[in-house]
Design an enzyme around this catalytic site. Sequence first.
Site, PDB file in Angstrom:
ATOM      1  N   ALA A   1     -11.290   8.318   7.646  1.00 45.91           N
ATOM      2  CA  ALA A   1     -10.846   9.678   7.319  1.00 45.91           C
ATOM      3  C   ALA A   1      -9.688   9.636   6.318  1.00 45.91           C
ATOM      4  O   ALA A   1      -9.536  10.535   5.472  1.00 45.91           O
ATOM      5  CB  ALA A   1     -10.440  10.404   8.593  1.00 45.91           C
TER       6      ALA A   1
ATOM      7  N   SER B   1       0.813  -1.220   0.000  1.00 38.68           N
ATOM      8  CA  SER B   1       0.000   0.000   0.000  1.00 38.68           C
ATOM      9  C   SER B   1       0.847   1.271   0.000  1.00 38.68           C
ATOM     10  O   SER B   1       1.644   1.489  -0.904  1.00 38.68           O
ATOM     11  CB  SER B   1      -0.944  -0.073   1.201  1.00 38.68           C
ATOM     12  OG  SER B   1      -1.775   1.030   1.247  1.00 38.68           O
TER      13      SER B   1
HETATM   14 MG   LIG Z   1      -3.705   1.122   0.244  1.00 34.51          MG
END
Ligand SMILES: [Mg+2]
Length: 554
Positions: free
Chosen positions: A386, A67
Amino acid sequence: MNDKQRSILLDISSRFSPPQGVKLSYGTSGFRADASLLESAVYRVGLLAALRSLKTRAVIGLMITASHNEISDNGIKVADPSGGMLTQDWEPFAESLANAPDSYTLVEILDDFVKKEKIALDGEWAAEVFLGRDTRPSGVSLLEAAKQGVASIVKANAKDMGVLTTPQLHWMVRARNKGLEASEHNYFDQLSSSFRCLLELIPQGSRIVGTNDKLIVDGADGIGAEKLESLKGLLNGLCVEVRNSGNGVLNEGVGADYVQKEKVVPRGFGPADVGIRCASFDGDADRLVYFLVQPNSNKIELVDGDKIMALFALFLEEQLSILNKSGDVTVRPNQTRLGIVQTAYANGASTSYLKQLGLEVVFTPTGVKHVHEKAAEYDIGIYFEANGHGTVLFSEAYLCYLEDINSNLSLTSTEKQKAASRLLAVSKLINQAVGDALSGLLLVEAILQHLGWSIQRWNELYHDLPSRQLKVKVLDRAAVVTANAETVVVKPSGIQEAINAEIAKYHKGRCFIRPSGTEDVVRVYAEASTQEAADGLAYSVAKLADQFLGSTNS
Ligand SMILES: [Mg+2]
Ligand SMILES: CC(=O)N[C@H]1[C@@H](OP(=O)(O)O)O[C@H](CO)[C@@H](O)[C@@H]1O
């Protein structure tokens, strides 16, 4: 387990020895670490995925990505048959597999688990595992390790789906298990056609006024940039420029995580972009935030996941109120259950705004697996963290209801039919498996055009309360036990009373602490009416955490 299976496992697994002295845990998003430590864990998750496929008689996904982490890291996560995260019941099994010291122990653990779960290793059905990876160079060899893992189970096949965003792989797993075509072409086709459909349904006269029609996207030098370039070619009605599309270092000074945490302009953006609508993806394109470059500074105005959620809620609520208008005899208005799912990190101003709209807002602990599960309880459930990870889920029963209205009303009530068509198009555009920056971006863009809003108008929906997040290193973060969606500490005793006493000193004060699920820290979050007050509250509660839990510095 028969002798043939056992000897294959012993043979292949011996080529993937675990690193010495490293204990891996299956965190919020699977295993994640420096890529050099992961080969054996990835191989073993390949085994797990094959078993999960045999157990569920469905396709399972394996995504190799870390990520928003730095490029030297990597990771692996599992997509369950629904396209969502691996069931939490199997996480302890994943951890014991990854940490088994040698091949013999590994095979023993596997054998026990197969018996306990009654998995047929030599039944009729063959396991199928879809593999995907992001652009990290280490992904090439890790993908090979995952393939070997799947291949170590006799009745299992791996299918390499290529270099993908994380949400694409989850989408493919879900589509395949619903008996649909699951190629990248199908994914792009579904996104572009439902986007087009939403634009065609825009009421006449809506149009973004001004010069900022152009959208600029920061692709984090990751896979999302490449995929957006491909998707762009299929879209009319969207003028988009993609930056940070792979020439720089992945996630370095770029991407949704950087933009949201640092609140500064990402690399490649500058004064010439003031006033233009900008967005940022993270490295595997499952997070999306928008932002505006501020004049004469490197600061940005952040339009985060909470505000994307508010925009989606507003639009969906508008369609539902059209659908539920009384006076139509052909369809009985149905009381749609629209649920908004947030975590305690959602800005308090966003929660107040959503409640003012009359919406049901519920809270869960942090992490996609929690918010997703809760959102799935509604006819339409919207969740967002968020940080920009979120989506909108439609229940199967509600989709059938919409299809009915769509066909029944086509001749009688144009407005209602259009509202139902819009909702159906949203359900196809927005990824039903997991948060997806590409589909989220297209939905934001379609809604802004529908409302005729600029990003500035959108940003004015409400004003965020000043907030501060801190991390505290403590001796044992597991000593912190929370309740009420992590807003109250029940252990160690006495600390919550002390936190309450601090909160009481501040106007609009709100503060909570919880142990992180991805880092060895306790997180402190505070909000108050001014930035100074939010900072003061956060620092005094961080001090309490130190006192009650023992600082690693003392
Ligand atoms: Mg990600
Ligand atoms: C405050 C915060 O942003 N927490 C993040 C972070 O979890 P922690 O358990 O707080 O470390 O990583 C998760 C996985 O990416 C994400 O779901 C979550 O929102």
